[in-house]
Structure formats: C-alpha cells, structure tokens
Scaffold this motif. Structure first.
Motif, PDB file in Angstrom:
ATOM      1  N   ILE A 125       0.903  -1.099  -0.087  1.00 52.21           N
ATOM      2  CA  ILE A 125       0.012  -0.107   0.085  1.00 52.21           C
ATOM      3  C   ILE A 125       1.064   1.165  -0.118  1.00 52.21           C
ATOM      4  O   ILE A 125       1.901   1.530   0.751  1.00 52.21           O
ATOM      5  N   THR A 126       0.612   2.091  -0.900  1.00 58.22           N
ATOM      6  CA  THR A 126       1.468   3.308  -1.224  1.00 58.22           C
ATOM      7  C   THR A 126       0.654   4.580  -0.526  1.00 58.22           C
ATOM      8  O   THR A 126       1.159   5.550   0.022  1.00 58.22           O
ATOM      9  N   THR A 127      -0.650   4.773  -0.759  1.00 54.97           N
ATOM     10  CA  THR A 127      -1.678   5.949  -0.646  1.00 54.97           C
ATOM     11  C   THR A 127      -2.921   5.647  -0.222  1.00 54.97           C
ATOM     12  O   THR A 127      -3.384   4.669  -0.791  1.00 54.97           O
ATOM     13  N   ILE A 128      -3.189   6.240   0.857  1.00 59.64           N
ATOM     14  CA  ILE A 128      -4.725   6.208   1.188  1.00 59.64           C
ATOM     15  C   ILE A 128      -5.326   7.603   1.425  1.00 59.64           C
ATOM     16  O   ILE A 128      -4.885   8.446   1.922  1.00 59.64           O
ATOM     17  N   GLU A 129      -6.183   7.631   0.495  1.00 60.21           N
ATOM     18  CA  GLU A 129      -6.966   9.087   0.215  1.00 60.21           C
ATOM     19  C   GLU A 129      -8.380   8.906   0.678  1.00 60.21           C
ATOM     20  O   GLU A 129      -8.939   8.045   0.063  1.00 60.21           O
ATOM     21  N   VAL A 130      -8.960  10.105   1.093  1.00 57.06           N
ATOM     22  CA  VAL A 130     -10.526  10.267   1.191  1.00 57.06           C
ATOM     23  C   VAL A 130     -10.977  11.380   0.256  1.00 57.06           C
ATOM     24  O   VAL A 130     -10.557  12.788   0.688  1.00 57.06           O
ATOM     25  N   LEU A 131     -11.643  11.273  -0.681  1.00 60.66           N
ATOM     26  CA  LEU A 131     -12.063  12.345  -1.499  1.00 60.66           C
ATOM     27  C   LEU A 131     -13.661  12.771  -1.369  1.00 60.66           C
ATOM     28  O   LEU A 131     -14.280  11.910  -0.708  1.00 60.66           O
ATOM     29  N   ASN A 132     -14.042  14.014  -1.243  1.00 59.75           N
ATOM     30  CA  ASN A 132     -15.127  14.571  -0.763  1.00 59.75           C
ATOM     31  C   ASN A 132     -15.899  13.815   0.538  1.00 59.75           C
ATOM     32  O   ASN A 132     -17.098  13.553   0.489  1.00 59.75           O
ATOM     33  N   ASP A 133     -14.925  13.758   1.341  1.00 65.35           N
ATOM     34  CA  ASP A 133     -15.172  13.273   2.886  1.00 65.35           C
ATOM     35  C   ASP A 133     -15.428  11.720   2.773  1.00 65.35           C
ATOM     36  O   ASP A 133     -15.494  11.185   3.883  1.00 65.35           O
ATOM     37  N   THR A 134     -16.174  10.985   1.991  1.00 60.86           N
ATOM     38  CA  THR A 134     -16.612   9.775   2.016  1.00 60.86           C
ATOM     39  C   THR A 134     -16.057   8.811   1.027  1.00 60.86           C
ATOM     40  O   THR A 134     -16.158   7.629   1.241  1.00 60.86           O
ATOM     41  N   PHE A 135     -15.336   9.116  -0.147  1.00 59.86           N
ATOM     42  CA  PHE A 135     -14.939   8.359  -1.153  1.00 59.86           C
ATOM     43  C   PHE A 135     -13.506   7.922  -0.887  1.00 59.86           C
ATOM     44  O   PHE A 135     -12.798   9.020  -1.187  1.00 59.86           O
ATOM     45  N   ILE A 136     -13.238   6.684  -0.659  1.00 56.53           N
ATOM     46  CA  ILE A 136     -11.809   6.244  -0.194  1.00 56.53           C
ATOM     47  C   ILE A 136     -11.135   5.538  -1.459  1.00 56.53           C
ATOM     48  O   ILE A 136     -11.807   4.793  -2.180  1.00 56.53           O
ATOM     49  N   ARG A 137     -10.052   5.898  -1.607  1.00 53.57           N
ATOM     50  CA  ARG A 137      -9.223   5.331  -2.620  1.00 53.57           C
ATOM     51  C   ARG A 137      -7.782   5.053  -1.966  1.00 53.57           C
ATOM     52  O   ARG A 137      -6.862   5.725  -1.641  1.00 53.57           O
ATOM     53  N   VAL A 138      -7.500   3.543  -2.327  1.00 52.86           N
ATOM     54  CA  VAL A 138      -6.023   3.168  -1.966  1.00 52.86           C
ATOM     55  C   VAL A 138      -5.283   2.796  -2.812  1.00 52.86           C
ATOM     56  O   VAL A 138      -5.943   2.035  -4.168  1.00 52.86           O
ATOM     57  N   THR A 139      -4.329   2.899  -3.202  1.00 55.05           N
ATOM     58  CA  THR A 139      -3.242   2.849  -4.326  1.00 55.05           C
ATOM     59  C   THR A 139      -1.983   1.960  -3.847  1.00 55.05           C
ATOM     60  O   THR A 139      -1.436   2.214  -2.635  1.00 55.05           O
ATOM     61  N   THR A 140      -1.601   1.121  -4.800  1.00 57.38           N
ATOM     62  CA  THR A 140      -0.423   0.127  -4.345  1.00 57.38           C
ATOM     63  C   THR A 140       0.850   0.469  -5.263  1.00 57.38           C
ATOM     64  O   THR A 140       0.553   1.493  -6.323  1.00 57.38           O
ATOM     65  N   ASP A 141       2.004  -0.026  -4.899  1.00 62.91           N
ATOM     66  CA  ASP A 141       3.105   0.654  -5.709  1.00 62.91           C
ATOM     67  C   ASP A 141       3.055  -0.257  -6.950  1.00 62.91           C
ATOM     68  O   ASP A 141       3.932  -0.008  -7.767  1.00 62.91           O
ATOM     69  N   GLU A 142       2.150  -0.986  -7.296  1.00 64.00           N
ATOM     70  CA  GLU A 142       2.084  -1.710  -8.545  1.00 64.00           C
ATOM     71  C   GLU A 142       0.911  -1.076  -9.560  1.00 64.00           C
ATOM     72  O   GLU A 142       0.360  -1.637 -10.600  1.00 64.00           O
TER      73      GLU A 142
END
Length: 216
Positions: A3-20
């Motif tokens: 796991i490289t990043t964890i973001e919360v967009l517009n208070d409720t929309f969660i996005r998790v990104t990996t190194d791949e």
C-alpha cells in the motif's frame, strides 16, 4: 505488492493505491486528520492482501479502507470479490433510501409529495424505497406510507426507518407499538430502529407481538 497511498475524497470516497498501480475504492466518512495521523501510518507499506492481520491493527475501524483492499484483491485475482468469498448470486435486491434536507421533522415534505416521488422512482425501475420517520407526529409518517402505498400499490416495497435517537427523541413503547400496527396494516416491509440504537430488549419485545419485522 504494498500500500502506498490512502486518500479520502469528498469526505466519503476512499481510494487506496499500491506500488504496482492497483487502485481500490470504498466508502466511509473519515476525517482527514484521522487518515493522516492514524490510518496511513498503520497501513502504508503493508501488504493489501493481508486483510486478516490488518484487521488486528486497526483496519476493523476503517471499513471503507477494508472494502478498498478487497477491491484490490478482487482486481488482482481477476474475479469479483463475491466469487472469492464463495458467493454465487450475480444479482441482489436494492432499495432507495429517501431522506430530505431541511427541517428535522420533515414538515416541508408532504405525504403527497413523497407519494409523487415514489411513483417517479418506480418509473425509473426501483422496486423498493425506505423513508425516514422523523415527523413530530408519528401518525404523519404513517400517513406518508399510506399515501405512497395508495400510489404504487404492491409494485413497490416501502420500509420505514425511525433512525433510533437521531431525530432528537426516542419513541416510548406505546408509540412504537401503535406505529408498527398501523404500518403492518398498510403492508409496510419493516420498521427500523424504533427505539434507542442498541436497545435490543425493547425491539425484541415489540417484534414478539407484531408481524411487521423490526430491524436495526
């Protein structure tokens, strides 16, 4: 994969990104400072597949992030998550939750307006809807269900959610019983959280004497 990043967009929309470059999505209200100070330090650099272990270090409290990780797992395997978990249903029933901004007691929305909206939703393909019972007079919410059922008949299921204590007061047992009986006669599908959230004793007591399902 990490796991490289964890973001919360517009208070409720969660996005998790990996190194791949794999991206997973989920939904949960998480404050930005919680993500920055707690969630990221706990999860960044970890294996997104190690969900069981991550649950033990805090993921259990961040359900939207967990869902995003399952999204990554499913995408990596090339399968929908329900198949990975042994499910076999490709279609499930859905219902539309209908709540409105404005006065807490919903006095700005009439039962007739709710019925008109129900017809519009039915025409768009929805077969079930749930309304909130926040009016100061509980029988006014019963009237709303009656108006909706008169308009849509058996073509649409109608559920009612009191939402426990969140309207600002909690029904006493007599009120909940009276509402449940009225809704039962109208053919409502269920009554949700008629008492304080977590009060399983009163809910069970009510469920024993009415046919209408009491849910939480």
């Amino acid at each position: 994969m990490r796991i490289t990043t964890i973001e919360v967009l517009n208070d409720t929309f969660i996005r998790v990104t990996t190194d791949e470059g794999m991206v997973g999505h989920g939904f949960q209200r998480l404050a930005a400072h919680v993500v920055e100070d707690v969630v990221r330090p706990a999860l960044v650099g970890k294996d997104p597949f190690a969900i069981e272990r991550l649950l033990q270090i805090g993921l259990l409290k961040w359900l939207g992030v967990e869902h995003a990780l399952w999204d990554i797992v499913g995408k990596s395997a090339g399968l929908p998550v329900y198949k990975l978990l042994g499910g076999d249903k490709e279609r499930i029933k859905v219902y539309l939750t209908c709540v409105w901004e404005g006065d807490a007691d919903q006095s700005h929305i009439t039962p007739e307006q709710q019925a008109e909206q129900a017809v519009a939703y039915l025409e768009k393909g929805y077969k079930a809807m749930k309304i909130r019972a926040w009016r100061l007079d509980p029988m006014a919410d019963v009237a709303a269900v009656k108006a909706i059922k008169d308009a849509v008949g058996d073509r649409m299921d109608v559920m009612v959610d009191r939402t426990a204590q969140y309207p600002g007061s909690v029904w006493d047992y007599g009120t909940a019983y009276r509402v449940a009986r009225e809704l039962e006669d109208l053919g409502a599908s269920w009554l949700e959280e008629p008492f304080h959230r977590g009060d399983v004793v009163e809910s069970a007591r009510l469920a024993e004497i009415v046919e209408l399902p009491i849910t939480g």
